[in-house]
Write an enzyme that holds these catalytic residues in place. Sequence first.
Site, PDB file in Angstrom:
ATOM      1  NE  ARG A 127     -64.085  62.622 -81.234  1.00  0.00           N
ATOM      2  CZ  ARG A 127     -64.112  63.922 -80.969  1.00  0.00           C
ATOM      3  NH1 ARG A 127     -65.063  64.692 -81.485  1.00  0.00           N
ATOM      4  NH2 ARG A 127     -63.207  64.469 -80.178  1.00  0.00           N
ATOM      5  CB  CYS A 128     -68.736  56.594 -86.033  1.00  0.00           C
ATOM      6  SG  CYS A 128     -68.871  56.255 -84.271  1.00  0.00           S
ATOM      7  CB  THR A 129     -70.262  60.542 -82.769  1.00  0.00           C
ATOM      8  OG1 THR A 129     -68.979  60.653 -82.132  1.00  0.00           O
ATOM      9  CG2 THR A 129     -70.922  59.223 -82.406  1.00  0.00           C
ATOM     10  CG  LEU A 133     -73.856  57.174 -84.877  1.00  0.00           C
ATOM     11  CD1 LEU A 133     -74.306  55.835 -84.314  1.00  0.00           C
ATOM     12  CD2 LEU A 133     -72.402  57.102 -85.320  1.00  0.00           C
ATOM     13  CG  ASN A 146     -73.072  61.969 -86.708  1.00  0.00           C
ATOM     14  OD1 ASN A 146     -73.910  61.099 -86.629  1.00  0.00           O
ATOM     15  ND2 ASN A 146     -71.774  61.707 -86.832  1.00  0.00           N
TER      16      ASN A 146
END
Length: 522
Positions: free
Chosen positions: A290-292, A428, A262
């Site tokens: 975190r994926c973010t 994302l 990100n």
Amino acid sequence: MGLTSRRIASVAGGSEVPGAPGGRLRAVNPARTSEVVADVELGDAGTFLTAARAAKASQRSWSDVPAPVRGRAIAHIGRLVEANATALARLITEEIGKPYAESLGEVREVVDTCDFFLGEGRRLYGQTVPSEMPDKQLFTFRNPVGVVAVITAGNFPVAVPSWYLIPALLCGNSVVWKPAEYAAASARALFDLLVRGGGLPDGVLNLVLADGDETFAGLERALGDGCLDKIGFTGSSAVGARIGELAGRHLQQACLELGGKNPMVVTPSADVDLAVSAALFSGFGTAGQRCTSLGTVIVHEGVQEEFRAKFDDAVRQAPVGDPFSDVVYGPMLSARFASRFEEYLGWIRPHHKLLGSAGTGRITAQNPRDGFIGDPDAGIFFHPTIVAGVGEDDALFREETFGPLVGLMTYRDLDEAIRLANAPGYGLSSSIYSADPAEIFRFRRGVCAGMVSVNNSTSGAEAHLPFGGNGKSGNGSRQSGVWVLDQFTRWQAMNWDYSGRLQKAQMDVAELSADESFRLAD
């Protein structure tokens, strides 16, 4: 003195699965690895199939419960989770090392999700559509898809599962939930709150604890058996691609929420101090797991020296350590993630400059972190690392680095910044810091991410907005808000002809004659 260990097993059709057919796992507190949080009895592919069959047997009767009544069940779940918030948050912190304040926020997100969806039981609207023929009416209805398999990661052991489980149950589906086995205690706690709070009949929600290989084999068997209608998966892009391919072989489309690289773009008009605080939170909160999480800060060359100095200083001063203290982050989720993060640190090259801490790698008494809170040798803690001078050819730029590491690079004009933001192929989350509306909207149009933050960090989802990504971050499916209802329902169209005769669409349609030669007088 260590924690009292819990025995955790799979639950299928309302009964615990005996015998640990998939082996046993001892889950430890990553902040104090001498403390055992849970003894986990793993299931296998057969366990998954048994759970899917139990779900299929219960699904029709569950869907027959009126949707508003299912909505009331969601309301009760939300209140029970809220009443147990502190106990659940403490368990999350003990099991995966997430700072306690973040764990409380995660539990709050479960409550928020319930608060949103409790009313959707009265709003699963279809449509009444006019027909092109007389004495005929058209309708649309939302029907549940059937049996849903939900496979979730452990970095958000209760919040992210709730994004799937709450709307899936509300829509009348039954569920087989396979959480991360290293977060089994948190998963079992949420499972019990859902079942008890919602008064769910046996088989409507099932819990399978298994490793990845057995889970994949279980998916194959359940799909082949015809007792699985939808897969939802949160995890890595590589595993998501395999699951998407498996679902496609059975003419299903999985709901995939995958990894992220990100970007945050810092423009010349940015509030640099605000951007630094966001980079600290999104890059190093939850230890970058975190994926973010922020992957790369892309800073305009005109402000890069100021940003770099302030970011370096903020990260050096950030408290790290005991997750029950006031820290930015605690340990890695488990030894497996620590080992993988050490591989990512191996991607650092001589042209990179390291900032943010006096050391790199694991924090120990021999490799200390200034201001560390607690005993570093008791857990699995890593130094925060800023890697300045990242280039487009670097693996650190192209790939997700799940852990406390943020890349730093510069750009000359906004077109270059947008190109760099999109270059890794993930999509994302993204962020831009700017005071220029024209820049902001150019960035929004150009970036490929499913989510864009303006003067805010890459992390932070609200329960009523769509969440999901594109490219290597997902297949365009969305969670949260009303948008997720399309993942867990199928549209059914109905036409009702009460004319008493066969009327054929596109053929028996009345036409009104138009005088197309008519002209107004000059």
